[in-house]
Design an enzyme around this catalytic site. Structure first.
Site, PDB file in Angstrom:
ATOM      1  N   ARG A  69       0.841  -1.188   0.000  1.00  0.00           N
ATOM      2  CA  ARG A  69       0.000   0.000   0.000  1.00  0.00           C
ATOM      3  C   ARG A  69       0.881   1.244   0.000  1.00  0.00           C
ATOM      4  NH1 ARG A  69      -3.939   1.573   2.888  1.00  0.00           N
ATOM      5  NH2 ARG A  69      -3.323   3.544   3.836  1.00  0.00           N
ATOM      6  N   THR A  85      -7.147   1.311   5.341  1.00  0.00           N
ATOM      7  CA  THR A  85      -7.768  -0.014   5.214  1.00  0.00           C
ATOM      8  C   THR A  85      -7.696  -0.567   3.792  1.00  0.00           C
ATOM      9  OG1 THR A  85      -9.943   1.010   4.829  1.00  0.00           O
ATOM     10  CG2 THR A  85      -9.388   0.428   7.108  1.00  0.00           C
ATOM     11  N   ARG A 134      -4.279   1.994  -9.219  1.00  0.00           N
ATOM     12  CA  ARG A 134      -4.748   2.178  -7.849  1.00  0.00           C
ATOM     13  C   ARG A 134      -5.628   3.415  -7.676  1.00  0.00           C
ATOM     14  NH1 ARG A 134      -0.338  -0.419  -4.172  1.00  0.00           N
ATOM     15  NH2 ARG A 134       1.091  -1.389  -5.659  1.00  0.00           N
ATOM     16  N   GLN A 178      -8.361  -4.067  -5.560  1.00  0.00           N
ATOM     17  CA  GLN A 178      -8.096  -3.576  -4.205  1.00  0.00           C
ATOM     18  C   GLN A 178      -8.720  -4.508  -3.186  1.00  0.00           C
ATOM     19  OE1 GLN A 178      -9.708   0.374  -3.735  1.00  0.00           O
ATOM     20  NE2 GLN A 178     -11.819  -0.311  -3.598  1.00  0.00           N
ATOM     21  N   SER A 198      14.502  -6.783   1.267  1.00  0.00           N
ATOM     22  CA  SER A 198      15.089  -8.038   0.794  1.00  0.00           C
ATOM     23  C   SER A 198      14.060  -9.150   0.654  1.00  0.00           C
ATOM     24  CB  SER A 198      16.193  -8.493   1.752  1.00  0.00           C
ATOM     25  OG  SER A 198      15.664  -8.748   3.045  1.00  0.00           O
ATOM     26  N   ASP A 215      12.068  -8.614  -3.383  1.00  0.00           N
ATOM     27  CA  ASP A 215      12.904  -8.126  -4.479  1.00  0.00           C
ATOM     28  C   ASP A 215      13.044  -9.118  -5.632  1.00  0.00           C
ATOM     29  OD1 ASP A 215      14.437 -10.011  -3.222  1.00  0.00           O
ATOM     30  OD2 ASP A 215      16.190  -8.736  -2.925  1.00  0.00           O
TER      31      ASP A 215
END
Length: 234
Positions: free
Chosen positions: A129, A136, A148, A194, A216, A219
């Site tokens: 997000r 939320t 988005r 969403q 990490s 990725d």
């Protein structure tokens, strides 16, 4: 005008650097917005486009995965900044706030009803997000920013540990969300997926349903929500 003048001052001092900065500035605005793309905007802070926090940061991320998520982003669509705020905020003046879509941002059907249903997110799923943990809304990891339907201000950094207000999580206990397509808004096409939670993200973390991930841990190309997102080495 101050935003534009700052670029010109730097150009006299750092010619090589300013070429990149000038290109960045040019690409922010439709060509018709020149010679004064920031006309009508009250300058507040040079961190932000036209000095207005609502218009988001001047510098967008250059590092995977955020550079890929924003690769197709046209911040104002075909609008100039003041036109953008006039359309999507309560006022162009600094006291204006963004107007958000109805129905929690879900796309509407032909009867103007939100398209959504309940879904259970499985253990191990990775989500992300742009926004604080008091919100939320979540998305599949790596979803393009344009899908988005978020305003530019969601890219503002408030905590240095989370540049561009970007957070990544993994599901540690199954939980139910409202799932559906995202309505177009803020000059973005939307139509991504969403997940709307029934408690805020911080509550889900505290109750053991989500855990925060380090860089990490997200990725690898295979972890991403779509097959066209290049990996960090491509």
């Amino acid at each position: 005008m101050i935003f534009t003048n700052a670029i010109l001052v730097i150009s006299a001092l750092l010619p090589a650097t300013v070429l990149s900065l000038q290109h960045t500035e040019d690409s922010l605005f439709p060509a018709r917005c020149w010679p004064d793309p920031c006309a009508g905007i009250t300058f507040q802070n040079d961190t932000y486009v036209c000095g207005d926090p609502r218009l988001g940061p001047v510098v967008l991320p250059q590092k995977f995965p955020l550079n890929n998520e924003l690769r197709t982003y046209a911040r104002f669509g075909a609008l100039c900044p003041a036109e953008f705020l006039d359309k999507w905020a309560t006022d162009v003046a600094p006291n204006g706030t963004y107007i958000y879509p109805p129905a929690n941002g879900f796309a509407l059907d032909t009867e103007e009803q939100p398209i959504l249903g309940n879904a259970t997110l499985p253990v191990g799923m990775k989500l992300d997000r742009f926004g604080s943990e008091y919100g939320t809304f979540l998305a599949p990891l790596g979803a393009p920013y344009i899908e988005r339907s978020l305003p530019p201000s969601n890219l503002n950094t408030f905590d240095g540990m989370y540049p561009y207000n970007y957070h990544v999580y993994q599901v540690t206990k199954e939980f139910v969300v409202g799932l559906g397509p995202i309505a177009p808004w803020f000059e973005q096409p939307g139509m991504g997926t969403q997940f709307v939670t029934y408690t805020n993200v911080l509550g889900l973390i505290d109750d053991g349903y989500l855990r925060r991930l380090d860089e990490s841990e997200y990725d690898e190309k295979v972890e991403y929500s779509n097959p066209y997102t290049p990996g960090p080495n491509q």
